[in-house]
Design a protein around this motif. Structure first.
Motif, PDB file in Angstrom:
ATOM      1  N   LYS A  35       0.829  -1.205   0.000  1.00 40.42           N
ATOM      2  CA  LYS A  35       0.000   0.000   0.000  1.00 40.42           C
ATOM      3  C   LYS A  35       0.867   1.259   0.000  1.00 40.42           C
ATOM      4  CE  LYS A  35      -3.531  -2.382   2.729  1.00 40.42           C
ATOM      5  NZ  LYS A  35      -4.157  -2.444   4.048  1.00 40.42           N
ATOM      6  N   ILE A  39       1.135   4.075  -3.055  1.00 40.44           N
ATOM      7  CA  ILE A  39       0.933   5.523  -2.893  1.00 40.44           C
ATOM      8  C   ILE A  39       2.157   6.291  -3.401  1.00 40.44           C
ATOM      9  CG2 ILE A  39       0.698   7.358  -1.175  1.00 40.44           C
ATOM     10  CD1 ILE A  39      -1.911   5.879  -1.716  1.00 40.44           C
ATOM     11  N   HIS A  42       2.146   6.181  -7.145  1.00 41.08           N
ATOM     12  CA  HIS A  42       1.010   6.946  -7.679  1.00 41.08           C
ATOM     13  C   HIS A  42       1.294   8.441  -7.636  1.00 41.08           C
ATOM     14  CE1 HIS A  42      -3.114   8.521  -8.060  1.00 41.08           C
ATOM     15  NE2 HIS A  42      -3.360   7.391  -8.712  1.00 41.08           N
ATOM     16  N   ILE A  43       1.979   8.890  -6.585  1.00 40.76           N
ATOM     17  CA  ILE A  43       2.343  10.310  -6.468  1.00 40.76           C
ATOM     18  C   ILE A  43       3.283  10.708  -7.606  1.00 40.76           C
ATOM     19  CG2 ILE A  43       3.643  11.954  -5.029  1.00 40.76           C
ATOM     20  CD1 ILE A  43       2.451  10.480  -2.580  1.00 40.76           C
ATOM     21  N   SER A  48      -2.619   3.211 -11.900  1.00 36.43           N
ATOM     22  CA  SER A  48      -2.870   2.170 -10.901  1.00 36.43           C
ATOM     23  C   SER A  48      -2.609   0.779 -11.470  1.00 36.43           C
ATOM     24  CB  SER A  48      -4.320   2.262 -10.410  1.00 36.43           C
ATOM     25  OG  SER A  48      -4.578   3.522  -9.863  1.00 36.43           O
ATOM     26  N   SER A  71      -7.396   1.327  -5.250  1.00 35.83           N
ATOM     27  CA  SER A  71      -6.655   2.581  -5.437  1.00 35.83           C
ATOM     28  C   SER A  71      -7.372   3.744  -4.764  1.00 35.83           C
ATOM     29  CB  SER A  71      -6.481   2.847  -6.937  1.00 35.83           C
ATOM     30  OG  SER A  71      -5.958   4.123  -7.158  1.00 35.83           O
ATOM     31  N   LYS A  72      -8.681   3.838  -4.965  1.00 40.85           N
ATOM     32  CA  LYS A  72      -9.466   4.937  -4.389  1.00 40.85           C
ATOM     33  C   LYS A  72      -9.466   4.860  -2.863  1.00 40.85           C
ATOM     34  CE  LYS A  72     -14.055   7.054  -4.589  1.00 40.85           C
ATOM     35  NZ  LYS A  72     -15.424   6.924  -5.122  1.00 40.85           N
ATOM     36  N   TRP A  74      -7.220   3.456  -0.825  1.00 41.59           N
ATOM     37  CA  TRP A  74      -5.911   3.754  -0.250  1.00 41.59           C
ATOM     38  C   TRP A  74      -5.567   5.241  -0.366  1.00 41.59           C
ATOM     39  CZ3 TRP A  74      -3.367  -0.877  -3.258  1.00 41.59           C
ATOM     40  CH2 TRP A  74      -3.801  -2.076  -2.684  1.00 41.59           C
ATOM     41  N   ARG A  75      -5.950   5.869  -1.486  1.00 44.66           N
ATOM     42  CA  ARG A  75      -5.660   7.293  -1.656  1.00 44.66           C
ATOM     43  C   ARG A  75      -6.444   8.136  -0.656  1.00 44.66           C
ATOM     44  NH1 ARG A  75      -7.607   8.738  -6.355  1.00 44.66           N
ATOM     45  NH2 ARG A  75      -8.034   6.727  -7.319  1.00 44.66           N
ATOM     46  N   ASN A  76      -7.698   7.758  -0.430  1.00 42.16           N
ATOM     47  CA  ASN A  76      -8.521   8.473   0.561  1.00 42.16           C
ATOM     48  C   ASN A  76      -7.975   8.292   1.971  1.00 42.16           C
ATOM     49  OD1 ASN A  76     -10.240   9.393  -1.435  1.00 42.16           O
ATOM     50  ND2 ASN A  76     -11.729   7.739  -1.165  1.00 42.16           N
ATOM     51  N   TYR A  78      -4.900   7.663   2.764  1.00 40.07           N
ATOM     52  CA  TYR A  78      -3.621   8.384   2.881  1.00 40.07           C
ATOM     53  C   TYR A  78      -3.841   9.886   3.068  1.00 40.07           C
ATOM     54  CZ  TYR A  78       1.130   9.901   1.791  1.00 40.07           C
ATOM     55  OH  TYR A  78       2.371  10.464   1.845  1.00 40.07           O
ATOM     56  N   LYS A  79      -4.851  10.437   2.367  1.00 39.75           N
ATOM     57  CA  LYS A  79      -5.163  11.864   2.519  1.00 39.75           C
ATOM     58  C   LYS A  79      -5.660  12.167   3.928  1.00 39.75           C
ATOM     59  CE  LYS A  79      -6.377  12.834  -2.317  1.00 39.75           C
ATOM     60  NZ  LYS A  79      -7.510  13.099  -3.236  1.00 39.75           N
TER      61      LYS A  79
END
Length: 284
Positions: A35, A39, A42-43, A48, A71-72, A74-76, A78-79
């Motif tokens: 994970k 991230i 992805h940055i 993905s 993907s969605k 994990w990104r949420n 992380y934010k």
């Protein structure tokens, strides 16, 4: 969650990937390491599906919907919480998520449980590393690992961390429960091994000198009228650290051999083997 169901072949192939913890027909659990890696890549602007493919995943087996939803999610996470949001916290919580805010006492209790988990994990890893250094080939027996887990759980006030400790070491929970059930059988076997140890030691020290497994087997048959398999004798000797001393080579003899190793003797015969007189030349 994707409605796509994995076949047995796909489950087998996916389970070999180092970034997967568990996989079943309907679900898949990724490691925290993957994970974080996802991230980070992805940055940098990677797609993905490309990230999954580069890390050894079969895109067709996973399906686009599952990749997009992971993907969605994990990104949420992380934010919202940074790296901590990517950590799998299911081992520290169960049941439905609370909609109300936790009280200070509940937060402290949860943190205490979490600290206790990490303490148990650190103690288990430390003990296994220590014991592996003492083992000749560096690999512990599974029963020894189960004994360490049982020892740590007996000291801890939290008994429901069996899954966590088994996952950390990479052993099965069913194997641990079988180990607990077979305690009486192990005790009986241990008593038999202690009896065999006494018999082996008697033959080992017979006539005042120490012996190896072959000599012990012969002494038991000839002197005590006991027939015991040599592999059984070897197992008992390994288990109870009964060692036969090996005689060291004579250092002076080795030095003498080394000095004479490259000496060239004079060729007196010069290949004239037939001298005409019996016993004049002796060959060996």
């Amino acid at each position: 969650m994707s409605k796509k169901i994995f076949t047995n072949e796909q489950i087998l192939a996916l389970s070999k990937n180092k970034y997967i913890k568990r996989v079943s027909e309907k679900g898949i659990t990724y490691t925290d390491e993957f994970k974080s890696l996802f991230i980070a890549e992805h940055i940098l602007g990677k797609l993905s599906s490309q990230i999954f493919q580069d890390d050894g995943f079969d895109i067709e087996a996973l399906g686009n919907n599952r990749i997009k939803s992971s993907s969605k999610r994990w990104r949420n996470a992380y934010k919202k919480s940074g790296e901590l949001g990517l950590t799998d916290t299911r081992k520290f919580s169960s049941g439905r998520p609370l909609k109300r805010e936790l009280t200070l006492e509940e937060i402290i209790t949860r943190k205490d449980v979490e600290i206790e988990y990490w303490k148990a994990e650190a103690e288990l890893l430390k003990k296994i590393e220590l014991q592996e250094r003492q083992v000749k080939n560096g690999n512990l027996r599974i029963s020894s690992i189960f004994a360490l887990i049982q020892n740590i759980l007996s000291k801890s006030k939290y008994k429901n961390m069996i899954r966590h400790l088994c996952d950390v070491i990479g052993v099965s929970r069913s194997g641990y429960y079988n180990y607990l059930k077979s305690e009486s059988t192990r005790n009986i076997r241990e008593q038999k091994d202690l009896q065999l140890r006494r018999i082996v030691l008697k033959a080992f020290e017979h006539r005042g000198y120490k012996k190896g497994s072959r000599s012990i087997k012969m002494v038991l048959e000839q002197e005590f009228n006991l027939i015991i398999n040599r592999k059984c004798i070897q197992r008992i000797m390994r288990k109870y650290n009964i060692k036969c001393p090996i005689r060291k080579a004579n250092p002076y003899r080795r030095m003498m051999k080394a000095t004479r190793e490259h000496t060239v003797v004079p060729n007196l015969l010069k290949r004239e083997f037939k001298q005409g007189i019996a016993g004049k030349v002796l060959l060996t």
